[in-house]
Design a protein around this motif. Structure first.
Motif, PDB file in Angstrom:
ATOM      1  N   GLU A 218     -44.771  47.550  27.100  1.00  0.00           N
ATOM      2  CA  GLU A 218     -44.314  46.302  26.491  1.00  0.00           C
ATOM      3  C   GLU A 218     -42.922  45.912  26.994  1.00  0.00           C
ATOM      4  O   GLU A 218     -42.067  46.773  27.209  1.00  0.00           O
ATOM      5  CB  GLU A 218     -44.288  46.427  24.967  1.00  0.00           C
ATOM      6  N   ARG A 219     -42.716  44.617  27.182  1.00  0.00           N
ATOM      7  CA  ARG A 219     -41.404  44.084  27.558  1.00  0.00           C
ATOM      8  C   ARG A 219     -40.706  43.598  26.286  1.00  0.00           C
ATOM      9  O   ARG A 219     -41.189  42.679  25.607  1.00  0.00           O
ATOM     10  CB  ARG A 219     -41.551  42.939  28.556  1.00  0.00           C
ATOM     11  N   ILE A 220     -39.593  44.221  25.975  1.00  0.00           N
ATOM     12  CA  ILE A 220     -38.881  43.953  24.731  1.00  0.00           C
ATOM     13  C   ILE A 220     -37.575  43.220  25.040  1.00  0.00           C
ATOM     14  O   ILE A 220     -36.833  43.624  25.935  1.00  0.00           O
ATOM     15  CB  ILE A 220     -38.559  45.268  23.981  1.00  0.00           C
ATOM     16  N   ILE A 221     -37.310  42.159  24.292  1.00  0.00           N
ATOM     17  CA  ILE A 221     -36.042  41.437  24.434  1.00  0.00           C
ATOM     18  C   ILE A 221     -35.332  41.447  23.089  1.00  0.00           C
ATOM     19  O   ILE A 221     -35.903  41.016  22.072  1.00  0.00           O
ATOM     20  CB  ILE A 221     -36.263  39.992  24.902  1.00  0.00           C
ATOM     21  N   THR A 222     -34.106  41.976  23.068  1.00  0.00           N
ATOM     22  CA  THR A 222     -33.312  41.986  21.848  1.00  0.00           C
ATOM     23  C   THR A 222     -32.235  40.908  21.936  1.00  0.00           C
ATOM     24  O   THR A 222     -31.646  40.691  22.995  1.00  0.00           O
ATOM     25  CB  THR A 222     -32.649  43.356  21.608  1.00  0.00           C
ATOM     26  N   ILE A 223     -31.983  40.251  20.810  1.00  0.00           N
ATOM     27  CA  ILE A 223     -30.994  39.169  20.739  1.00  0.00           C
ATOM     28  C   ILE A 223     -30.115  39.436  19.529  1.00  0.00           C
ATOM     29  O   ILE A 223     -30.611  39.521  18.396  1.00  0.00           O
ATOM     30  CB  ILE A 223     -31.688  37.796  20.605  1.00  0.00           C
ATOM     31  N   GLU A 224     -28.798  39.544  19.771  1.00  0.00           N
ATOM     32  CA  GLU A 224     -27.889  39.917  18.688  1.00  0.00           C
ATOM     33  C   GLU A 224     -26.548  39.215  18.801  1.00  0.00           C
ATOM     34  O   GLU A 224     -26.139  38.802  19.883  1.00  0.00           O
ATOM     35  CB  GLU A 224     -27.628  41.429  18.715  1.00  0.00           C
ATOM     36  N   ASP A 225     -25.871  39.115  17.651  1.00  0.00           N
ATOM     37  CA  ASP A 225     -24.471  38.706  17.647  1.00  0.00           C
ATOM     38  C   ASP A 225     -23.592  39.885  18.055  1.00  0.00           C
ATOM     39  O   ASP A 225     -22.652  39.736  18.817  1.00  0.00           O
ATOM     40  CB  ASP A 225     -24.051  38.239  16.246  1.00  0.00           C
ATOM     41  N   SER A 226     -23.894  41.039  17.492  1.00  0.00           N
ATOM     42  CA  SER A 226     -23.187  42.275  17.828  1.00  0.00           C
ATOM     43  C   SER A 226     -24.230  43.313  18.207  1.00  0.00           C
ATOM     44  O   SER A 226     -25.156  43.575  17.422  1.00  0.00           O
ATOM     45  CB  SER A 226     -22.368  42.787  16.631  1.00  0.00           C
ATOM     46  N   ALA A 227     -24.111  43.867  19.387  1.00  0.00           N
ATOM     47  CA  ALA A 227     -25.156  44.750  19.925  1.00  0.00           C
ATOM     48  C   ALA A 227     -25.203  46.077  19.176  1.00  0.00           C
ATOM     49  O   ALA A 227     -24.455  46.998  19.452  1.00  0.00           O
ATOM     50  CB  ALA A 227     -24.919  44.994  21.415  1.00  0.00           C
ATOM     51  N   ASN A 236     -38.827  48.759  29.678  1.00  0.00           N
ATOM     52  CA  ASN A 236     -38.718  47.345  30.044  1.00  0.00           C
ATOM     53  C   ASN A 236     -37.966  46.601  28.936  1.00  0.00           C
ATOM     54  O   ASN A 236     -38.553  45.906  28.111  1.00  0.00           O
ATOM     55  CB  ASN A 236     -40.113  46.753  30.250  1.00  0.00           C
ATOM     56  N   LEU A 237     -36.652  46.787  28.924  1.00  0.00           N
ATOM     57  CA  LEU A 237     -35.810  46.275  27.840  1.00  0.00           C
ATOM     58  C   LEU A 237     -34.767  45.312  28.391  1.00  0.00           C
ATOM     59  O   LEU A 237     -34.073  45.612  29.365  1.00  0.00           O
ATOM     60  CB  LEU A 237     -35.110  47.442  27.134  1.00  0.00           C
ATOM     61  N   SER A 262     -35.082  33.406  25.853  1.00  0.00           N
ATOM     62  CA  SER A 262     -35.939  34.599  25.888  1.00  0.00           C
ATOM     63  C   SER A 262     -37.410  34.237  26.060  1.00  0.00           C
ATOM     64  O   SER A 262     -38.185  35.026  26.615  1.00  0.00           O
ATOM     65  CB  SER A 262     -35.745  35.420  24.609  1.00  0.00           C
ATOM     66  N   LEU A 263     -37.807  33.062  25.605  1.00  0.00           N
ATOM     67  CA  LEU A 263     -39.208  32.654  25.726  1.00  0.00           C
ATOM     68  C   LEU A 263     -39.619  32.458  27.181  1.00  0.00           C
ATOM     69  O   LEU A 263     -40.806  32.474  27.503  1.00  0.00           O
ATOM     70  CB  LEU A 263     -39.446  31.359  24.938  1.00  0.00           C
ATOM     71  N   ARG A 264     -38.632  32.283  28.064  1.00  0.00           N
ATOM     72  CA  ARG A 264     -38.918  32.105  29.490  1.00  0.00           C
ATOM     73  C   ARG A 264     -38.778  33.419  30.263  1.00  0.00           C
ATOM     74  O   ARG A 264     -38.759  33.412  31.494  1.00  0.00           O
ATOM     75  CB  ARG A 264     -37.979  31.042  30.070  1.00  0.00           C
ATOM     76  N   MET A 265     -38.679  34.533  29.533  1.00  0.00           N
ATOM     77  CA  MET A 265     -38.473  35.837  30.174  1.00  0.00           C
ATOM     78  C   MET A 265     -39.679  36.763  30.021  1.00  0.00           C
ATOM     79  O   MET A 265     -39.556  37.971  30.168  1.00  0.00           O
ATOM     80  CB  MET A 265     -37.208  36.495  29.580  1.00  0.00           C
ATOM     81  N   ARG A 266     -40.838  36.168  29.706  1.00  0.00           N
ATOM     82  CA  ARG A 266     -42.084  36.890  29.524  1.00  0.00           C
ATOM     83  C   ARG A 266     -41.970  38.074  28.537  1.00  0.00           C
ATOM     84  O   ARG A 266     -42.267  39.222  28.836  1.00  0.00           O
ATOM     85  CB  ARG A 266     -42.601  37.434  30.860  1.00  0.00           C
ATOM     86  N   PRO A 267     -41.530  37.793  27.324  1.00  0.00           N
ATOM     87  CA  PRO A 267     -41.424  38.884  26.346  1.00  0.00           C
ATOM     88  C   PRO A 267     -42.761  39.229  25.721  1.00  0.00           C
ATOM     89  O   PRO A 267     -43.615  38.353  25.521  1.00  0.00           O
ATOM     90  CB  PRO A 267     -40.483  38.294  25.292  1.00  0.00           C
ATOM     91  N   ASP A 268     -42.972  40.506  25.425  1.00  0.00           N
ATOM     92  CA  ASP A 268     -44.083  40.911  24.571  1.00  0.00           C
ATOM     93  C   ASP A 268     -43.655  40.865  23.115  1.00  0.00           C
ATOM     94  O   ASP A 268     -44.428  40.505  22.230  1.00  0.00           O
ATOM     95  CB  ASP A 268     -44.551  42.325  24.937  1.00  0.00           C
ATOM     96  N   ARG A 269     -42.409  41.268  22.889  1.00  0.00           N
ATOM     97  CA  ARG A 269     -41.832  41.193  21.546  1.00  0.00           C
ATOM     98  C   ARG A 269     -40.402  40.683  21.662  1.00  0.00           C
ATOM     99  O   ARG A 269     -39.685  41.036  22.594  1.00  0.00           O
ATOM    100  CB  ARG A 269     -41.805  42.561  20.855  1.00  0.00           C
TER     101      ARG A 269
END
Length: 412
Positions: A218-227, A236-237, A262-269
């Motif tokens: 799975e390709r995971i994309i995380t989005i945060e204010d503070s990592a 695949n992170l 992120s929607l243009r980065m082929r995310p699975d989650r």
């Protein structure tokens, strides 16, 4: 007569170092030993006192001064410096005053400058609030006067070096081991999960632990204010973090922009560390446009309150009828997990609920598990019902595993 003040000796040590704080550890220790030896001709002090002074001077140059020992203490999860009021530590969910203290606010300001400098950040009277990170990943929040009426305030949130795991949360008593298989089925069955709770209730820790159940491809994309999210076993992170505007008020990168990108980065989650404002509409649209199994967290007091807060945030970013917002949320969020803290300070999963859609009265929220207080005993998480929407569980071949996991709670 005692040894001279640490700050005085620190200045003398730095004066001897040609490269200042860029010097090697060996060079710093050598300069410290020379200064202490010279002072030893004029001042008295035991060998142990001089060893302690040597360590404190080194920590003030290379580390975070008297906070260094607390950073190395795995039992300490939060370090709070409040001006001259002292240093407070969180251990086992409780805040206690530390024995150590800074000699004055000047030392605290010097430490703040030391923390901020490598990050190319600015914090001063005109810009008195800043967030940054230490090299070990600990999160740092700084608030200065005039915003703070208590002098310079420094708060450091530590995170486990090895990352949070399901096993560790079970050991800490956040939930019973039998629940691990249920959570595994929900994550691998790609149910979209919203974790709620108050500040420091363990939302990020649970998101980190749930990542154990992501599949290897799975390709995971995380989005945060503070990592704060650290998925050590995900290959695949992609980690994205917002950026505050510069001093001219430009070059800001918002959570909303990152979610849409992120929607243009082929995310699975897509994992949104914490939703706080109008970016909620982008998050909900991402959840409902094929990215099943996405996760996020929100500040809230209960499972129903989490949905009410979410709809308020959506309305901040889009002018649309409330019923339409509720319909969008009801079709996007599958599972609610609410975290809380007991009077003892321990964190617990207080409730797990399923969102089955929207009816005339609002959201149809069905409790699956609830934490029950038992007189004279420790409370426990008890099953209240079974999942209604099991089609996805069956689709991923997890229904039998889920059924057996629920039987351990006496529900089948």
């Amino acid at each position: 007569m005692s040894l001279p003040d640490k700050g005085v000796l620190r200045k003398r040590v730095l004066g001897r170092l040609k490269s200042g704080t860029a010097a090697t550890d060996e060079e710093i220790y050598k300069a410290i030993d020379e200064v202490i030896l010279e002072e030893g001709h004029f001042c008295y002090g035991t060998l142990e006192q001089k060893k302690e002074l040597r360590k404190r001077i080194f920590d003030s140059i290379r580390g975070l001064d008297i906070l260094e020992d607390f950073l190395k203490d795995d039992a300490v999860t939060e370090i709070m410096v409040t001006g001259d009021s002292g240093i407070f530590l969180e251990r086992n969910g409780r805040a206690v005053r530390a024995d150590a203290a800074f000699s004055g606010e000047e030392e605290i300001y010097r430490l703040i400058d030391q923390i901020i400098a490598p990050m190319n950040r600015m914090v001063n009277e005109s810009s008195p609030v800043a967030d940054t990170f230490l090299p070990d990943g600990s999160r740092v929040n700084i608030v200065l006067p005039p915003v703070s009426l208590s002098g310079p305030v420094l708060t450091i949130r530590k995170f486990p070096k090895e990352g949070m795991t399901i096993k560790r949360l079970v050991e800490l008593g956040e939930f019973p081991v039998e629940l691990a298989d249920v959570l595994s089925c929900l994550v691998q069955g790609r149910y979209s999960i919203l974790v709620s709770g108050a500040t420091n209730s363990g939302k990020s820790s649970l998101l980190n632990a749930l990542s154990e159940f992501f599949l290897p491809d799975e390709r995971i994309i995380t989005i945060e204010d503070s990592a704060e999210l650290k998925f050590f076993h995900v290959d695949n992170l992609v980690r994205l973090q917002t950026r505050n505007p510069n001093v001219e008020g430009r070059n800001e990168v918002t959570m909303d922009e990152l979610i849409r990108t992120s929607l243009r980065m082929r995310p699975d989650r897509i994992i949104v560390g914490e939703v706080r404002g109008k970016e909620a509409i982008s998050m909900i649209q991402a959840f409902s446009t094929g990215h099943h199994g996405s996760l996020s967290s929100i500040h809230a007091n209960s499972c129903p309150d989490a949905l009410r807060r979410l709809e308020t945030m959506v309305l901040m970013g889009m002018d649309m009828p409330l019923r339409a917002v509720q319909g969008l949320i009801g079709s996007s969020v599958d599972i609610l997990i609410h975290l809380g803290r007991l009077p003892s300070g321990s964190r617990k999963i207080m409730q797990i609920s399923e969102v089955r859609g929207v009816n005339r009265d609002g959201y149809e929220i069905v409790p699956l598990f609830s934490y029950k207080m038992i007189p004279g005993e420790e409370g426990r998480l008890q099953a209240e019902g079974i999942l209604g929407k099991t089609e996805r569980m069956s689709e991923y071949g997890l229904y039998e595993k889920y059924r057996k996991a629920m039987e351990r709670f006496g529900v089948g």
